[in-house]
Design a protein around this motif. Structure first.
Motif, PDB file in Angstrom:
ATOM      1  N   UNK A  73      34.947  15.372  30.951  1.00 12.68           N
ATOM      2  CA  UNK A  73      35.690  16.025  32.033  1.00 12.68           C
ATOM      3  C   UNK A  73      34.769  16.287  33.224  1.00 12.68           C
ATOM      4  N   UNK A  74      33.562  16.736  32.960  1.00 13.61           N
ATOM      5  CA  UNK A  74      32.606  16.980  34.037  1.00 13.61           C
ATOM      6  C   UNK A  74      32.344  15.692  34.820  1.00 13.61           C
ATOM      7  N   UNK A  75      32.188  14.595  34.115  1.00 17.44           N
ATOM      8  CA  UNK A  75      31.958  13.307  34.782  1.00 17.44           C
ATOM      9  C   UNK A  75      33.179  12.868  35.582  1.00 17.44           C
ATOM     10  N   UNK A  76      34.361  13.125  35.057  1.00 17.06           N
ATOM     11  CA  UNK A  76      35.585  12.746  35.760  1.00 17.06           C
ATOM     12  C   UNK A  76      35.887  13.670  36.933  1.00 17.06           C
ATOM     13  N   UNK A  77      35.483  14.912  36.844  1.00 24.59           N
ATOM     14  CA  UNK A  77      35.781  15.898  37.888  1.00 24.59           C
ATOM     15  C   UNK A  77      35.200  15.466  39.234  1.00 24.59           C
ATOM     16  N   UNK A  78      34.060  14.798  39.237  1.00 23.19           N
ATOM     17  CA  UNK A  78      33.420  14.401  40.504  1.00 23.19           C
ATOM     18  C   UNK A  78      34.240  13.375  41.280  1.00 23.19           C
ATOM     19  N   UNK A  79      35.214  12.747  40.643  1.00 21.76           N
ATOM     20  CA  UNK A  79      36.054  11.781  41.356  1.00 21.76           C
ATOM     21  C   UNK A  79      37.005  12.473  42.325  1.00 21.76           C
ATOM     22  N   UNK A  80      37.266  13.762  42.087  1.00 26.71           N
ATOM     23  CA  UNK A  80      38.202  14.490  42.925  1.00 26.71           C
ATOM     24  C   UNK A  80      39.654  14.199  42.615  1.00 26.71           C
ATOM     25  N   UNK A  81      39.911  13.487  41.534  1.00 26.38           N
ATOM     26  CA  UNK A  81      41.274  13.085  41.204  1.00 26.38           C
ATOM     27  C   UNK A  81      41.917  13.893  40.084  1.00 26.38           C
ATOM     28  N   UNK A 123      43.835  20.426  39.515  1.00 21.95           N
ATOM     29  CA  UNK A 123      43.066  21.642  39.780  1.00 21.95           C
ATOM     30  C   UNK A 123      43.677  22.866  39.102  1.00 21.95           C
ATOM     31  N   UNK A 124      44.868  22.708  38.542  1.00 20.29           N
ATOM     32  CA  UNK A 124      45.516  23.846  37.878  1.00 20.29           C
ATOM     33  C   UNK A 124      45.100  23.998  36.424  1.00 20.29           C
ATOM     34  N   UNK A 125      44.279  23.084  35.931  1.00 22.06           N
ATOM     35  CA  UNK A 125      43.745  23.182  34.571  1.00 22.06           C
ATOM     36  C   UNK A 125      42.237  23.349  34.643  1.00 22.06           C
ATOM     37  N   UNK A 126      41.711  24.185  33.782  1.00 21.03           N
ATOM     38  CA  UNK A 126      40.263  24.343  33.719  1.00 21.03           C
ATOM     39  C   UNK A 126      39.658  23.132  33.009  1.00 21.03           C
ATOM     40  N   UNK A 127      38.360  22.993  33.155  1.00 21.47           N
ATOM     41  CA  UNK A 127      37.676  21.917  32.442  1.00 21.47           C
ATOM     42  C   UNK A 127      37.832  22.089  30.933  1.00 21.47           C
ATOM     43  N   UNK A 128      37.813  23.341  30.475  1.00 28.48           N
ATOM     44  CA  UNK A 128      38.010  23.616  29.040  1.00 28.48           C
ATOM     45  C   UNK A 128      39.377  23.129  28.581  1.00 28.48           C
ATOM     46  N   UNK A 129      40.412  23.417  29.370  1.00 31.06           N
ATOM     47  CA  UNK A 129      41.768  22.991  29.002  1.00 31.06           C
ATOM     48  C   UNK A 129      41.870  21.467  28.986  1.00 31.06           C
ATOM     49  N   UNK A 130      41.261  20.827  29.952  1.00 34.75           N
ATOM     50  CA  UNK A 130      41.297  19.356  29.978  1.00 34.75           C
ATOM     51  C   UNK A 130      40.553  18.777  28.782  1.00 34.75           C
ATOM     52  N   UNK A 131      39.424  19.359  28.457  1.00 33.61           N
ATOM     53  CA  UNK A 131      38.678  18.900  27.288  1.00 33.61           C
ATOM     54  C   UNK A 131      39.507  19.076  26.019  1.00 33.61           C
ATOM     55  N   UNK A 132      40.255  20.179  25.937  1.00 37.99           N
ATOM     56  CA  UNK A 132      41.122  20.404  24.783  1.00 37.99           C
ATOM     57  C   UNK A 132      42.195  19.334  24.669  1.00 37.99           C
ATOM     58  N   UNK A 133      42.796  18.964  25.811  1.00 36.39           N
ATOM     59  CA  UNK A 133      43.831  17.919  25.814  1.00 36.39           C
ATOM     60  C   UNK A 133      43.247  16.607  25.301  1.00 36.39           C
ATOM     61  N   UNK A 134      42.103  16.217  25.851  1.00 41.86           N
ATOM     62  CA  UNK A 134      41.470  14.956  25.428  1.00 41.86           C
ATOM     63  C   UNK A 134      41.104  15.026  23.951  1.00 41.86           C
ATOM     64  N   UNK A 135      40.481  16.123  23.550  1.00 42.17           N
ATOM     65  CA  UNK A 135      40.056  16.272  22.160  1.00 42.17           C
ATOM     66  C   UNK A 135      41.235  16.197  21.193  1.00 42.17           C
ATOM     67  N   UNK A 136      42.328  16.863  21.561  1.00 42.91           N
ATOM     68  CA  UNK A 136      43.473  16.904  20.644  1.00 42.91           C
ATOM     69  C   UNK A 136      44.116  15.541  20.458  1.00 42.91           C
ATOM     70  N   UNK A 137      44.006  14.691  21.452  1.00 39.32           N
ATOM     71  CA  UNK A 137      44.636  13.366  21.371  1.00 39.32           C
ATOM     72  C   UNK A 137      43.642  12.281  20.977  1.00 39.32           C
ATOM     73  N   UNK A 138      42.411  12.662  20.720  1.00 40.10           N
ATOM     74  CA  UNK A 138      41.361  11.709  20.432  1.00 40.10           C
ATOM     75  C   UNK A 138      41.136  11.507  18.935  1.00 40.10           C
ATOM     76  N   UNK A 139      41.896  12.201  18.117  1.00 42.17           N
ATOM     77  CA  UNK A 139      41.725  12.092  16.678  1.00 42.17           C
ATOM     78  C   UNK A 139      42.308  10.795  16.130  1.00 42.17           C
TER      79      UNK A 139
END
Length: 65
Positions: free
Chosen positions: A5-13, A16-32
């Motif tokens: 998420x940190x690496x993707x955040x620099x794209x600016x895309x 902004x209504x989700x925190x980095x933690x929330x985005x990481x949770x979304x990715x993690x939950x669907x990455x199993x």
């Protein structure tokens, strides 16, 4: 996932209504492996279809606009 998420955040895309933690949770939950096993092995999706679906789901969940 936080590093991704940190690496993707620099794209600016990212949303902004989700925190980095929330985005990481979304990715993690669907990455199993359960998602792949369920859709590819149990439901008969091709690996390509699964990959396209996952990319689309992440884009819809994480990318702004």
């Amino acid at each position: 996932m936080r590093d991704l998420v940190t690496a993707l955040r620099v794209t600016g895309e990212l949303r902004t209504d989700l925190t980095d933690e929330e985005m990481a949770d979304v990715i993690w939950s669907m990455n199993g492996p359960e998602y792949c096993a369920l859709l590819v092995h149990e439901r008969g999706w091709s690996g390509e279809r699964f990959g396209a679906w996952l990319a689309d789901a992440w884009a819809r969940a994480l990318v702004a606009g």
